[in-house]
Write a protein that holds these residues in place. Structure first.
Motif, short mmCIF file in Angstrom:
data_model
loop_
_atom_site.label_atom_id
_atom_site.label_comp_id
_atom_site.label_asym_id
_atom_site.label_seq_id
_atom_site.Cartn_x
_atom_site.Cartn_y
_atom_site.Cartn_z
N ASN A 35 0.85 -1.18 0.00
CA ASN A 35 0.00 0.00 0.00
C ASN A 35 0.89 1.23 0.00
O ASN A 35 1.42 1.63 1.03
N THR A 36 1.05 1.86 -1.17
CA THR A 36 2.00 2.96 -1.31
C THR A 36 1.32 4.19 -1.88
O THR A 36 0.50 4.10 -2.80
N ASP A 37 1.65 5.36 -1.31
CA ASP A 37 1.17 6.64 -1.80
C ASP A 37 2.36 7.49 -2.23
O ASP A 37 3.49 7.28 -1.78
N GLY A 38 2.09 8.50 -3.08
CA GLY A 38 3.09 9.48 -3.45
C GLY A 38 4.02 9.03 -4.56
O GLY A 38 3.87 7.96 -5.15
N GLU A 54 -2.84 6.62 8.45
CA GLU A 54 -3.15 6.59 7.02
C GLU A 54 -4.58 7.06 6.76
O GLU A 54 -4.84 7.87 5.86
N ARG A 58 -5.57 10.44 4.67
CA ARG A 58 -6.33 10.30 3.43
C ARG A 58 -7.63 11.10 3.50
O ARG A 58 -8.01 11.79 2.56
N LEU A 63 -2.65 13.18 1.51
CA LEU A 63 -1.84 12.23 0.74
C LEU A 63 -1.91 12.53 -0.76
O LEU A 63 -1.40 11.75 -1.58
N ASP A 64 -2.50 13.66 -1.11
CA ASP A 64 -2.75 13.96 -2.52
C ASP A 64 -1.53 14.48 -3.28
O ASP A 64 -1.46 14.35 -4.49
N LYS A 69 7.45 8.87 -1.50
CA LYS A 69 6.53 7.75 -1.35
C LYS A 69 6.35 7.39 0.12
O LYS A 69 7.29 7.49 0.91
N TRP A 72 2.93 1.93 3.46
CA TRP A 72 2.23 1.66 4.72
C TRP A 72 2.31 0.18 5.09
O TRP A 72 2.10 -0.69 4.25
#
Length: 348
Positions: A35-38, A54, A58, A63-64, A69, A72
């Motif tokens: 589960n990765t953002d960025g 998280e 969100r 996290l936009d 990165k 999580w």
């Protein structure tokens, strides 16, 4: 009776140890880490609990636009997060006020880098509505359910001391929340020392009332804890600094949008919406980010010394050795008053 209490017993397992317990890491492993953002060359590995950092980041839209990165990993409670931090498996994670004490006592490689301060109204000793017990002193000789080594355990010890009693003056029954709730509801114990959202759950569905809260006896702090190697890495240090700023903004969003956050939190955790909203207004939404200062260290030192005296940790140590203040910036003192919802009182 069994049918009536069933909903209260269905709190999801992800929450069973979600706050401050040091005794168990029943599932010590993290999530799969997919589960990765960025985007960017730096990856910040974050240890989290379901419905915590998280989810709030969100919901608040933080996290936009990540310039790095975030990967999580989800854990069942604070202690395994700190095990992962110490092992270098994650860079940072959020925990309650007690797991860092136990981790430090075990000589883990951790540094407390950020703090938030909320009300202690969710840290309670509960009795049933029909109980003859009216004050803490009345607990003498009575049975009290509590999770061993948890923040509630410390609150029980401190509340008893304030009333002129010691832990030896009560019959401490060491139970995790699900078992404690069942014992409490069925009259197997006289009282229950616990934290939110279990306080809010019990007040709504377990015929409970508050004997005392943690006000004046617990510090109301939660922490972000990082690995020494992670904050020594300049690129990760910058990412951690940015991450902490996003958490502060997200906490501001929670305070301003309690209903919206309660709805998200309820979906994430399986809590009934009404319980989630009660907990937001009683505890969760009152928190404000503060400096990890001398007062915060002193309050944690008191917890450490208490547990050392009870022989629940293997040694005495200086909590200050496990703190890094580089991210304090212009944050207010740790004793800064929590936020309030203007007298809006959750269900008693």
């Amino acid at each position: 009776m069994r049918r009536r209490i069933a909903p209260a017993l269905l709190l999801p397992f992800a929450l069973l140890l979600a706050a401050c317990t040091a005794a168990s890491s029943a599932d010590g492993s993290g999530g799969a880490g997919s589960n990765t953002d960025g985007k960017g060359e730096v990856t910040l590995r974050v240890g989290d609990q379901k419905g915590n950092d998280e989810a709030v980041l969100r919901a608040a839209g933080e996290l936009d636009d990540l310039p790095y990165k975030i990967r999580w990993s989800t854990f069942t409670s604070g202690p395994p997060i700190l095990e992962a931090v110490s092992a270098g498996a994650v860079d940072i994670g959020g925990v309650g006020n007690t797991p860092p004490v136990f981790a430090a006592a075990a000589k883990s490689k951790i540094k407390v880098v950020a703090a938030k301060h909320g009300t202690a109204d969710g840290e309670t000793i509960l009795v049933r509505k029909g109980s003859p017990l009216k004050e803490v002193a009345d607990l003498k000789g009575r049975s009290v359910a509590v999770a061993q080594g948890s923040s509630a355990h410390y609150q029980l010890v401190a509340s008893l001391a304030k009333a002129g009693l010691s832990i030896k003056d009560v019959k401490a029954t060491f139970l995790q929340p699900a078992d404690a709730l069942a014992a409490f509801t069925r009259g197997k114990v006289d009282a229950w020392a616990v934290w939110d959202p279990y306080t809010s759950q019990a007040l709504r569905s377990a015929d409970a009332r508050v004997l005392t809260t943690g006000q004046g006896v617990v510090n109301g702090l939660n922490f972000q804890v990082a690995g020494p190697a992670s904050i020594a890495d300049k690129k990760k240090e910058r990412a951690i600094g940015d991450y902490l700023k996003r958490l502060r903004r997200a906490q501001d969003w929670v305070y301003k949008h309690p209903e919206a956050w309660a709805e998200v939190w309820a979906k994430e955790t399986g809590l009934p919406y009404e319980v989630a909203l009660d907990s937001v207004k009683r505890t969760n939404g009152t928190r404000v980010y503060v400096a990890v200062d001398k007062a915060a260290v002193a309050s944690e030192q008191k917890i450490a010394d208490t547990f050392a005296g009870l022989k629940l940790i293997p040694r005495r140590f200086d909590f200050a050795d496990y703190v890094d203040t580089r991210f304090n910036g212009g944050l207010p003192p740790s004793t800064t008053a929590p936020r309030s919802y203007g007298g809006a009182e959750p269900t008693k």
